[in-house]
Scaffold this motif. Structure first.
Motif, PDB file in Angstrom:
ATOM      1  N   ALA A 171       0.801  -1.369  -0.126  1.00  0.00           N
ATOM      2  CA  ALA A 171      -0.070   0.046  -0.068  1.00  0.00           C
ATOM      3  C   ALA A 171       0.921   1.396   0.138  1.00  0.00           C
ATOM      4  CB  ALA A 171      -1.014   0.108   1.092  1.00  0.00           C
ATOM      5  N   THR A 207       2.001   1.862  -3.858  1.00  0.00           N
ATOM      6  CA  THR A 207       1.022   1.903  -4.886  1.00  0.00           C
ATOM      7  C   THR A 207       0.267   3.494  -4.771  1.00  0.00           C
ATOM      8  OG1 THR A 207      -0.573   0.715  -3.740  1.00  0.00           O
ATOM      9  CG2 THR A 207       0.765  -0.398  -5.332  1.00  0.00           C
ATOM     10  N   ARG A 208      -0.019   3.934  -6.129  1.00  0.00           N
ATOM     11  CA  ARG A 208      -0.900   5.226  -6.043  1.00  0.00           C
ATOM     12  C   ARG A 208      -2.361   5.057  -5.966  1.00  0.00           C
ATOM     13  NH1 ARG A 208       3.448   5.363 -10.518  1.00  0.00           N
ATOM     14  NH2 ARG A 208       3.333   3.074  -9.823  1.00  0.00           N
ATOM     15  N   THR A 209      -2.834   3.824  -6.993  1.00  0.00           N
ATOM     16  CA  THR A 209      -4.028   3.961  -6.680  1.00  0.00           C
ATOM     17  C   THR A 209      -4.338   2.333  -7.584  1.00  0.00           C
ATOM     18  OG1 THR A 209      -6.428   4.512  -7.626  1.00  0.00           O
ATOM     19  CG2 THR A 209      -4.420   5.271  -9.050  1.00  0.00           C
ATOM     20  N   MET A 210      -5.335   1.751  -7.232  1.00  0.00           N
ATOM     21  CA  MET A 210      -5.719   0.647  -8.244  1.00  0.00           C
ATOM     22  C   MET A 210      -6.651   0.778  -9.169  1.00  0.00           C
ATOM     23  SD  MET A 210      -5.312  -2.887  -8.247  1.00  0.00           S
ATOM     24  CE  MET A 210      -6.128  -4.424  -8.627  1.00  0.00           C
ATOM     25  N   LYS A 211      -6.198   0.680 -10.481  1.00  0.00           N
ATOM     26  CA  LYS A 211      -6.912   0.903 -11.602  1.00  0.00           C
ATOM     27  C   LYS A 211      -7.553  -0.278 -11.926  1.00  0.00           C
ATOM     28  CE  LYS A 211      -3.587   4.542 -13.221  1.00  0.00           C
ATOM     29  NZ  LYS A 211      -2.686   4.718 -14.207  1.00  0.00           N
ATOM     30  N   ASP A 223     -11.283   2.805 -15.318  1.00  0.00           N
ATOM     31  CA  ASP A 223     -10.098   3.717 -15.562  1.00  0.00           C
ATOM     32  C   ASP A 223      -9.730   3.649 -17.140  1.00  0.00           C
ATOM     33  OD1 ASP A 223      -9.466   4.878 -12.906  1.00  0.00           O
ATOM     34  OD2 ASP A 223      -9.503   2.643 -12.372  1.00  0.00           O
ATOM     35  N   GLU A 242       3.682   0.490 -14.307  1.00  0.00           N
ATOM     36  CA  GLU A 242       2.555   0.064 -13.528  1.00  0.00           C
ATOM     37  C   GLU A 242       2.438  -1.382 -13.777  1.00  0.00           C
ATOM     38  OE1 GLU A 242      -0.815   2.597 -12.789  1.00  0.00           O
ATOM     39  OE2 GLU A 242       0.657   4.403 -13.314  1.00  0.00           O
ATOM     40  N   HIS A 293      -0.803  -2.411  -9.612  1.00  0.00           N
ATOM     41  CA  HIS A 293      -1.297  -1.157 -10.001  1.00  0.00           C
ATOM     42  C   HIS A 293      -2.604  -1.120 -10.633  1.00  0.00           C
ATOM     43  CE1 HIS A 293       3.085  -1.043  -9.663  1.00  0.00           C
ATOM     44  NE2 HIS A 293       2.757   0.025  -8.875  1.00  0.00           N
TER      45      HIS A 293
END
Ligand code: E4P
Length: 236
Positions: free
Chosen positions: A8, A11-15, A36, A173, A194
């Motif tokens: 966590a 990572t930036r975000t889960m696409k 996304d 990613e 990611h």
């Protein structure tokens, strides 16, 4: 196997991407507000029965601002470059999908230098992912289902590649592809991937839990039995 590494902090975000060329499916997924982007491949485009450019542009329109992967089909560097420049010129949302072969890795480097985003596909190992990351790939599509089909654990390479890009600070990613069922999505989250791309059917399945359906039915039955309303009847 348990995927105990939680990334966590990296990572930036889960696409979430949908893996299809079917415009109706893409529109339905886009309506949910959680989409996304879209991934396609030559097989999925062939299934649509429409032209490549038309299909890709319709997908871009259906998912405004989304990342739309469209794949080159040449296998020599010059041919791949010509196709990549053509495809990427259609719409800025397009990410050029490139197979993990030597001219493909060379192409990724060239496109990165031109600011053109890439999705390196047909990746099955961390060593392949390393080549793509070093070349400047935007996304690295690590296939899991096809490995599971061969009685191995496709998610192992995903976990290793997530760790690899975090360790060395690559911008790439890790995109979990060849997803066959919701458990693959759970494992992708646990591995800190990611992105996950999946068939529309699998995305629909992510909503499902029997206790959600039962619980909702009970709430509605109780509410209706009590004769309650949200809107004041007098105000219409
Ligand atoms: C990924 O981008 C591929 O298009 C896709 O996930 C392949 O899935 P499959 O192994 O089910 O064909």
């Amino acid at each position: 196997m348990q995927y105990e590494i939680w990334h966590a902090r990296y990572t930036r975000t889960m696409k979430l991407f949908v893996d299809t060329g079917d415009i109706d499916e893409i529109r339905r997924a886009a309506e949910w507000g959680i989409l996304d982007g879209v991934t396609t491949n030559p097989t999925l485009i062939a299934k649509t029965g429409r032209g490549f450019r038309d299909t890709v542009l319709a997908i871009c329109q259906a998912v405004p601002g989304g990342d739309i992967s469209a794949e080159v089909v040449a296998t020599d560097y010059e041919g791949m470059l010509r196709e990549a420049l053509e495809i990427s010129g259609w719409n800025p949302q397009i990410v050029v999908k490139v197979p993990l072969i030597p001219p493909g890795v060379r192409l990724v480097r060239t496109l990165a230098e031109k600011g053109i985003r890439t999705n390196v596909t047909l990746v099955f190992s961390v060593s392949q992912a390393l080549l793509a990351a070093k070349a400047g790939a935007t996304y690295i599509s690590n296939f899991v289902g096809r490995v599971d089909d061969a009685s191995a654990d496709g998610m192992e390479a995903v976990a290793e590649s997530v760790e690899m890009v975090a360790t060395y600070g690559y911008d790439a990613e890790i995109l979990v592809a060849s997803v066959r069922h919701p458990l693959h999505v759970v494992q992708a989250v646990q591995a800190g991937a990611h992105v996950a791309t999946m068939p529309f059917k699998v995305m629909e399945m992510l909503f499902k839990h029997p206790l959600t359906d039962l619980g909702l039915q009970r709430f509605l039955d109780d509410w209706n039995a009590a004769g309650l309303t949200i809107f004041d009847r007098a105000s219409g």
